[in-house]
Every structure is written in structure tokens, then in C-alpha cells.
Design an enzyme around this catalytic site. Structure first.
Site, mmCIF file in Angstrom:
data_model
loop_
_atom_site.group_PDB
_atom_site.id
_atom_site.type_symbol
_atom_site.label_atom_id
_atom_site.label_comp_id
_atom_site.label_asym_id
_atom_site.label_seq_id
_atom_site.Cartn_x
_atom_site.Cartn_y
_atom_site.Cartn_z
ATOM 1 N N THR A 3 -17.009 67.963 67.245
ATOM 2 C CA THR A 3 -15.519 68.069 67.134
ATOM 3 C C THR A 3 -16.148 66.640 65.797
ATOM 4 O O THR A 3 -15.322 66.840 64.492
ATOM 5 C CB THR A 3 -15.200 66.966 67.488
ATOM 6 O OG1 THR A 3 -14.565 67.653 68.879
ATOM 7 C CG2 THR A 3 -13.731 66.196 67.183
ATOM 8 N N TYR A 57 -22.192 59.316 69.574
ATOM 9 C CA TYR A 57 -21.107 59.335 69.223
ATOM 10 C C TYR A 57 -21.478 58.233 67.519
ATOM 11 O O TYR A 57 -20.828 58.321 66.567
ATOM 12 C CB TYR A 57 -19.942 57.979 69.704
ATOM 13 C CG TYR A 57 -18.502 57.412 68.943
ATOM 14 C CD1 TYR A 57 -17.551 59.040 68.591
ATOM 15 C CD2 TYR A 57 -18.661 56.495 68.407
ATOM 16 C CE1 TYR A 57 -16.719 58.097 67.748
ATOM 17 C CE2 TYR A 57 -17.608 56.427 68.060
ATOM 18 C CZ TYR A 57 -16.360 57.419 67.185
ATOM 19 O OH TYR A 57 -15.377 56.770 66.749
ATOM 20 N N LYS A 61 -21.159 60.063 64.192
ATOM 21 C CA LYS A 61 -20.305 59.199 63.062
ATOM 22 C C LYS A 61 -21.083 59.054 61.587
ATOM 23 O O LYS A 61 -20.678 58.899 60.074
ATOM 24 C CB LYS A 61 -19.960 58.575 63.307
ATOM 25 C CG LYS A 61 -18.533 58.090 64.557
ATOM 26 C CD LYS A 61 -17.448 59.285 63.945
ATOM 27 C CE LYS A 61 -16.475 58.881 63.036
ATOM 28 N NZ LYS A 61 -15.391 59.889 62.791
#
Length: 229
Positions: A3, A57, A61
Site C-alpha cells: 500500500t 512501516y 515510508k
């Protein structure tokens, strides 16, 4: 992971194709396990091993940031990266580690308030009403293009102190219960001891200065929760 990285790539390609500005909201998690505070945009980062999913995560990012900066260089894309530090506000749900609404809902239900670890970890919380106008200013600011900019608050508080403030504002009889990390998270979980942003760049670019104090934030969220209950 998919995602964050694939979604960002699609958005960047579309912005470059149609000549649009784009703002990427990144995260203070990108700073990893660094102990140097306050965190400045050009500081080095340190992550845990890939066997600990907790870091996926932060690393995904960081890849987002690399992608945007590459598009800026190779396609002339006018893009800005903003690293957010704990944005909070009314009607925020208590999922995904959103500690203030979780504490308030637990306190209003009579407790206990559950604090992970010993509560010594320290955080800064910024109101969404301070953050959103800053995002709008940054995406229109030519001097911010191709840059990473921290946004948040520098009013630091320990998680235990945060729980105590919420208890004091709701019901002093509400107990605080400490939950060991190994009971709350998968084996090998690692937390960041402190997350404090250096806001020098945001202040220089857009004269950024958060207006809402932590006490004001707590009182506003508490009032909204009481109205909705």
C-alpha cells in the site's frame, strides 16, 4: 508495504504525467531508533532488523520519500515531503496506537487505563487544526519543493504523565495498569524512547507555530467524546 510503496508510486506517476504538485505525508517513524533528539530532517536513521516486522512501516515510508525525491530530480515533479509527529484531534479513533482517544475512552468507561511498558516513552502531540493549514501552505510553497519538512509539536510528555493528566480531567479514581510490551505486541517489539521534531525548517518556510497546547487538545477530545456518548 505494498500500500505504501505501490500506492505512492502510482500517485507520483500521475502527478508527473499531468504536471501537478504533490505532497507526501511521511512519518516520524522514518527516524527509526535514533537517540538524537530533536529529530532533524537531515539526521541519519537507524532501524531494527528485517526479522522484526515493526520496522516495515518506517522503511516503506522511507522508500516513499526516496521515490518522491527521485521524481523531483528526474521528472521535475514539484513535490514536498512532510514527516508528521502524532497528529491528534476530535473523533480520532483509538486504533493503530492512537493513544489519546484510547486513554480517554478507557477513562470514561471507568478504566483501567492501559499503559504499555513503564510509560517512560515520551511523545509530542499536535492538533489536526494546526497541521492541516501547514500542509496547505507547504504544498504551495516553491521553496519547500524537493524538501523534507517536520510538522508537529515540541510539547513533550511521557505516556505515563499523559495518562495521569487524562485521569485528573475525567475521574481521579480511574486506575492505571501497566502492560508489559511482550504481552501487548509480537515478540521482539521495539519502541522509540523519544520522538521530538526539530521544527526549524517549518518555521523558516511557513512561520509554522502550533497554537493548541496538549491540555487544550485533551479537553477538546474529551468534550467531543462526552457529547458522542
Amino acid at each position: 508495504i505494498e500500500t505504501n510503496i505501490r500506492g505512492t508510486e502510482v500517485a507520483l506517476a500521475a502527478a508527473a504525467r499531468y504536471g501537478k504538485r504533490i505532497l507526501l505525508t511521511s512519518t516520524s517513524e522514518v527516524y527509526g531508533k535514533s537517540s538524537k533528539v530533536p529529530f532533524s530532517e537531515d539526521d541519519d536513521t537507524t532501524y531494527g532488523p528485517t526479522t522484526k516486522q515493526r520496522w516495515s512501516y518506517a522503511i516503506s515510508k522511507a522508500v516513499d520519500e526516496f521515490l518522491l525525491l527521485a521524481y523531483c530530480e528526474s521528472h521535475g515533479l514539484p513535490g514536498v515531503i512532510v514527516r508528521l509527529f502524532n497528529t491528534v484531534g476530535p473523533r480520532q479513533v483509538p486504533h493503530y496506537g492512537m493513544v489519546i482517544p484510547r486513554f480517554i475512552q478507557q477513562a470514561l468507561a471507568g478504566g483501567p487505563i492501559t499503559v504499555y511498558g513503564d510509560g517512560s516513552q515520551r511523545r509530542c502531540f499536535a492538533h489536526v487544526a494546526d497541521i492541516v493549514p501547514a500542509l496547505a501552505q507547504l504544498i504551495e510553497n516553491d521553496a519547500a519543493v524537493g524538501h523534507v519538512v517536520n510538522l508537529g509539536s515540541q510539547e513533550e510528555v511521557s505516556i505515563l504523565e499523559l495518562a495521569e493528566r487524562i485521569v485528573a480531567k475525567t475521574n481521579p479514581s480511574v486506575p492505571i495498569r501497566f502492560v508489559p510490551y511482550e504481552r501487548a505486541f509480537p515478540q521482539g517489539f521495539e519502541d522509540m524512547a523519544r520522538r521530538i521534531p526539530d521544527l526549524t525548517k517549518a518555521q523558516r518556510l511557513i512561520a509554522y507555530q502550533p497554537q493548541k497546547s496538549l491540555d487544550q487538545i485533551i479537553e477538546e477530545i474529551l468534550e467531543m467524546e462526552q457529547q458522542d456518548s
